[in-house]
Design a protein around this motif. Structure first.
Motif, PDB file in Angstrom:
ATOM      1  N   VAL A 127       4.137  -4.098  -5.238  1.00  0.00           N
ATOM      2  CA  VAL A 127       3.083  -5.401  -5.021  1.00  0.00           C
ATOM      3  C   VAL A 127       2.485  -5.252  -6.597  1.00  0.00           C
ATOM      4  O   VAL A 127       1.462  -4.614  -6.583  1.00  0.00           O
ATOM      5  CB  VAL A 127       2.418  -5.987  -4.293  1.00  0.00           C
ATOM      6  CG1 VAL A 127       1.796  -7.823  -5.079  1.00  0.00           C
ATOM      7  CG2 VAL A 127       3.108  -6.590  -2.770  1.00  0.00           C
ATOM      8  N   HIS A 128       2.632  -5.693  -7.868  1.00  0.00           N
ATOM      9  CA  HIS A 128       2.316  -5.836  -8.618  1.00  0.00           C
ATOM     10  C   HIS A 128       0.961  -6.497  -8.757  1.00  0.00           C
ATOM     11  O   HIS A 128       1.054  -7.758  -8.973  1.00  0.00           O
ATOM     12  CB  HIS A 128       2.779  -6.048 -10.318  1.00  0.00           C
ATOM     13  CG  HIS A 128       3.354  -6.239 -11.711  1.00  0.00           C
ATOM     14  ND1 HIS A 128       1.732  -6.383 -12.036  1.00  0.00           N
ATOM     15  CD2 HIS A 128       2.980  -4.921 -12.201  1.00  0.00           C
ATOM     16  CE1 HIS A 128       1.652  -6.560 -13.222  1.00  0.00           C
ATOM     17  NE2 HIS A 128       2.250  -4.996 -13.053  1.00  0.00           N
ATOM     18  N   ASP A 142      -7.370  -9.503 -10.859  1.00  0.00           N
ATOM     19  CA  ASP A 142      -6.541  -9.829 -11.060  1.00  0.00           C
ATOM     20  C   ASP A 142      -5.662  -9.916  -9.739  1.00  0.00           C
ATOM     21  O   ASP A 142      -4.079 -10.220  -9.303  1.00  0.00           O
ATOM     22  CB  ASP A 142      -5.322  -8.559 -11.525  1.00  0.00           C
ATOM     23  CG  ASP A 142      -5.717  -8.207 -13.359  1.00  0.00           C
ATOM     24  OD1 ASP A 142      -6.544  -9.387 -13.909  1.00  0.00           O
ATOM     25  OD2 ASP A 142      -5.632  -6.717 -14.158  1.00  0.00           O
ATOM     26  N   TYR A 143      -5.844  -9.734  -8.995  1.00  0.00           N
ATOM     27  CA  TYR A 143      -4.844  -9.821  -7.906  1.00  0.00           C
ATOM     28  C   TYR A 143      -5.979 -10.307  -6.391  1.00  0.00           C
ATOM     29  O   TYR A 143      -6.511 -10.119  -5.081  1.00  0.00           O
ATOM     30  CB  TYR A 143      -5.218  -8.276  -6.860  1.00  0.00           C
ATOM     31  CG  TYR A 143      -6.412  -7.086  -6.893  1.00  0.00           C
ATOM     32  CD1 TYR A 143      -6.935  -7.115  -5.860  1.00  0.00           C
ATOM     33  CD2 TYR A 143      -6.264  -7.095  -7.485  1.00  0.00           C
ATOM     34  CE1 TYR A 143      -8.517  -5.970  -5.646  1.00  0.00           C
ATOM     35  CE2 TYR A 143      -6.929  -5.654  -7.515  1.00  0.00           C
ATOM     36  CZ  TYR A 143      -8.216  -5.680  -7.035  1.00  0.00           C
ATOM     37  OH  TYR A 143      -9.197  -4.519  -6.954  1.00  0.00           O
ATOM     38  N   GLN A 163       2.065  -1.729  -1.372  1.00  0.00           N
ATOM     39  CA  GLN A 163       1.171  -0.663  -2.161  1.00  0.00           C
ATOM     40  C   GLN A 163       1.137  -1.708  -2.904  1.00  0.00           C
ATOM     41  O   GLN A 163       1.917  -2.178  -3.145  1.00  0.00           O
ATOM     42  CB  GLN A 163       1.640   0.622  -2.140  1.00  0.00           C
ATOM     43  CG  GLN A 163       2.086   1.754  -1.147  1.00  0.00           C
ATOM     44  CD  GLN A 163       2.717   2.729  -1.330  1.00  0.00           C
ATOM     45  OE1 GLN A 163       1.938   3.136  -2.356  1.00  0.00           O
ATOM     46  NE2 GLN A 163       4.124   2.748  -0.709  1.00  0.00           N
ATOM     47  N   ALA A 164      -0.554  -1.407  -4.097  1.00  0.00           N
ATOM     48  CA  ALA A 164      -0.496  -1.691  -5.419  1.00  0.00           C
ATOM     49  C   ALA A 164       0.599  -1.030  -6.605  1.00  0.00           C
ATOM     50  O   ALA A 164      -0.097  -0.020  -6.777  1.00  0.00           O
ATOM     51  CB  ALA A 164      -1.994  -2.165  -5.546  1.00  0.00           C
ATOM     52  N   TRP A 165       1.055  -1.989  -6.965  1.00  0.00           N
ATOM     53  CA  TRP A 165       1.891  -1.597  -8.430  1.00  0.00           C
ATOM     54  C   TRP A 165       0.760  -1.216  -9.801  1.00  0.00           C
ATOM     55  O   TRP A 165       0.906  -2.464  -9.686  1.00  0.00           O
ATOM     56  CB  TRP A 165       2.787  -2.545  -8.555  1.00  0.00           C
ATOM     57  CG  TRP A 165       3.756  -1.427  -9.377  1.00  0.00           C
ATOM     58  CD1 TRP A 165       3.564  -0.836 -10.092  1.00  0.00           C
ATOM     59  CD2 TRP A 165       4.860  -2.983  -9.573  1.00  0.00           C
ATOM     60  NE1 TRP A 165       4.994  -1.239 -11.625  1.00  0.00           N
ATOM     61  CE2 TRP A 165       5.498  -2.424 -10.994  1.00  0.00           C
ATOM     62  CE3 TRP A 165       5.720  -3.800  -9.188  1.00  0.00           C
ATOM     63  CZ2 TRP A 165       6.848  -3.091 -11.671  1.00  0.00           C
ATOM     64  CZ3 TRP A 165       7.219  -4.170  -9.435  1.00  0.00           C
ATOM     65  CH2 TRP A 165       7.121  -3.848 -10.972  1.00  0.00           C
ATOM     66  N   ALA A 204      -1.917   3.583  -3.587  1.00  0.00           N
ATOM     67  CA  ALA A 204      -1.163   3.630  -5.203  1.00  0.00           C
ATOM     68  C   ALA A 204       0.098   3.592  -5.493  1.00  0.00           C
ATOM     69  O   ALA A 204       0.715   4.862  -4.728  1.00  0.00           O
ATOM     70  CB  ALA A 204      -1.970   3.528  -5.800  1.00  0.00           C
ATOM     71  N   HIS A 205       1.062   2.797  -6.059  1.00  0.00           N
ATOM     72  CA  HIS A 205       1.852   2.955  -6.782  1.00  0.00           C
ATOM     73  C   HIS A 205       1.761   3.077  -8.055  1.00  0.00           C
ATOM     74  O   HIS A 205       1.447   2.030  -8.892  1.00  0.00           O
ATOM     75  CB  HIS A 205       3.072   1.890  -6.468  1.00  0.00           C
ATOM     76  CG  HIS A 205       4.205   2.194  -6.504  1.00  0.00           C
ATOM     77  ND1 HIS A 205       5.618   3.249  -6.470  1.00  0.00           N
ATOM     78  CD2 HIS A 205       5.298   1.795  -7.929  1.00  0.00           C
ATOM     79  CE1 HIS A 205       6.231   2.978  -6.984  1.00  0.00           C
ATOM     80  NE2 HIS A 205       6.241   2.201  -8.115  1.00  0.00           N
TER      81      HIS A 205
END
Length: 380
Positions: A127-128, A142-143, A163-165, A204-205
């Motif tokens: 997820v961006h 930002d999130y 996961q955080a993109w 984390a991505h």
């Protein structure tokens, strides 16, 4: 000189040249203006033109023939039937846009996403949640709605990870962007990874582009990130560039365009050994036909399988978007061609690989036809 009327004398002299005696060699006459066989400026220009044309033709052949041979090889690579069992291992992933964590998506949207994902092989959501600032930091603003998404997914889809993109543009080909060579920047990225894990993400991505093959600063960053994610029982995944379709092709392409684009297979392996998951961005391939694109994906799948250790999840990207621009032709880069290419590469290289899947790029551009092709071609 004795001449024969209307003919040639017995010697070497010409019977129409009274000044040349029998037995004598006539003097060479200067070439007439424009005579190609002469040494005048006009003759030299024409010789130069002929040489230029021939050289240009040779250069064209040197460029066209290898390209043509490579394209024929890709078409051949797309032939045949995938092996039985080359379907989802329930290790697939999808890239999701920023709207899922910034408040634009409603609870109803989240519920619809859950329904969409049920019955597929998707286990990871990238997820961006950025982008990262150029100094490697990540604003928490930002999130703001990430917690709602994570909780809903965990409740409705047990085992699916969020996961955080985290991505950014690198300053590798322009003066503007994130600079990995700065130790402080790498330290800030590691801190950003801790930050998103504290927020409840399962991993984390990392997606940093354009990242040139052989970048040691990136390898150092991955080592440090993996120490953090491993200590938290979280995932570290990366979006990876394609692998050289020909040996050292990234060097040639970088010299010609200043954009190497590909990684060497050896560097791909170095990255893969440092992460839990590696997802190949196997789209934007410059292929003009569906069969050539499918053959290219089959080749990339084989190259990636050879370089990725069994302990690392390898995912091949599927183009869930539709554009026509340099490097990407929508009619060629289709989901059916990509799925068939993935299955062919898997069949030929390591058909029983367990830690393998596909990654869908990207949710907000996907059509029903894309989802159907994924389900019918890969899931069922």
């Amino acid at each position: 000189m004795t001449a024969h009327a209307g003919g040639t004398g017995a010697g070497t002299g010409r019977d129409d040249d009274p000044e040349v005696a029998d037995g004598e060699v006539p003097p060479r006459k200067p070439p007439a203006p424009g005579d190609e066989s002469g040494t005048g400026s006009t003759g030299r220009r024409k010789k130069w033109a002929r040489w230029t044309r021939r050289t240009a033709l040779a250069l064209v052949l040197l460029l066209v023939l290898p390209t043509l041979a490579a394209e024929i090889a890709l078409r051949v690579n797309y032939a045949g039937d995938p092996a039985d069992g080359t379907r989802t291992r329930n290790q697939d992933a999808i890239w999701l846009g920023h709207a899922w964590v910034d408040g634009r998506k409603s609870d109803a949207d989240v519920a619809a996403l859950v329904r969409r994902l049920k019955g597929t092989g998707i286990r990871d959501l990238y997820v961006h949640s950025g982008p990262l600032e150029h100094d490697g930091t990540l604003p928490e603003a930002d999130y703001p709605r990430a917690g709602r998404l994570i909780e809903a997914v965990h409740r409705a889809l047990p085992g699916v990870r969020v996961q955080a993109w985290l991505g950014d543009k690198l300053a590798t080909e322009s003066p503007d962007g994130l600079r990995l060579e700065r130790a402080a920047t790498r330290t800030a990225i590691v801190a950003s990874a801790r930050q998103i894990l504290d927020a409840g993400f399962d991993g984390a991505h990392v997606d940093l582009e354009p990242l040139h093959s052989g970048d040691d600063d990136y390898l150092d960053l991955l080592d440090r990130l993996h120490d953090v994610t491993e200590s938290r029982n979280a995932q570290l995944s990366v979006a990876a560039h394609q692998i050289d379709p020909l040996p050292a092709f990234h060097s040639f392409w970088g010299t010609v365009t200043n954009h190497p684009k590909w990684w060497s297979q050896a560097y791909f392996g170095q990255v893969a050994r440092r992460v839990d998951q590696i997802a190949v961005m196997s789209y934007d391939t410059m292929q003009p036909l569906e069969s050539l694109y499918g053959g290219y994906v089959a080749q990339q799948t084989s190259l990636a399988l050879e370089a990725t250790p069994d302990s690392t999840d390898l995912l091949m990207g599927l183009p869930f978007f539709h554009e026509n621009r340099f490097g990407h032709r929508g009619s060629a880069e289709t989901v059916p061609a990509a799925v068939r290419g993935v299955r062919l590469g898997l069949s030929r290289t390591d058909a029983d690989r367990a830690n393998f899947g596909v990654a869908l790029y990207v949710d907000f551009a996907a059509t029903e036809a894309d989802w159907t092709a994924y389900r019918e071609g890969w899931v069922h």
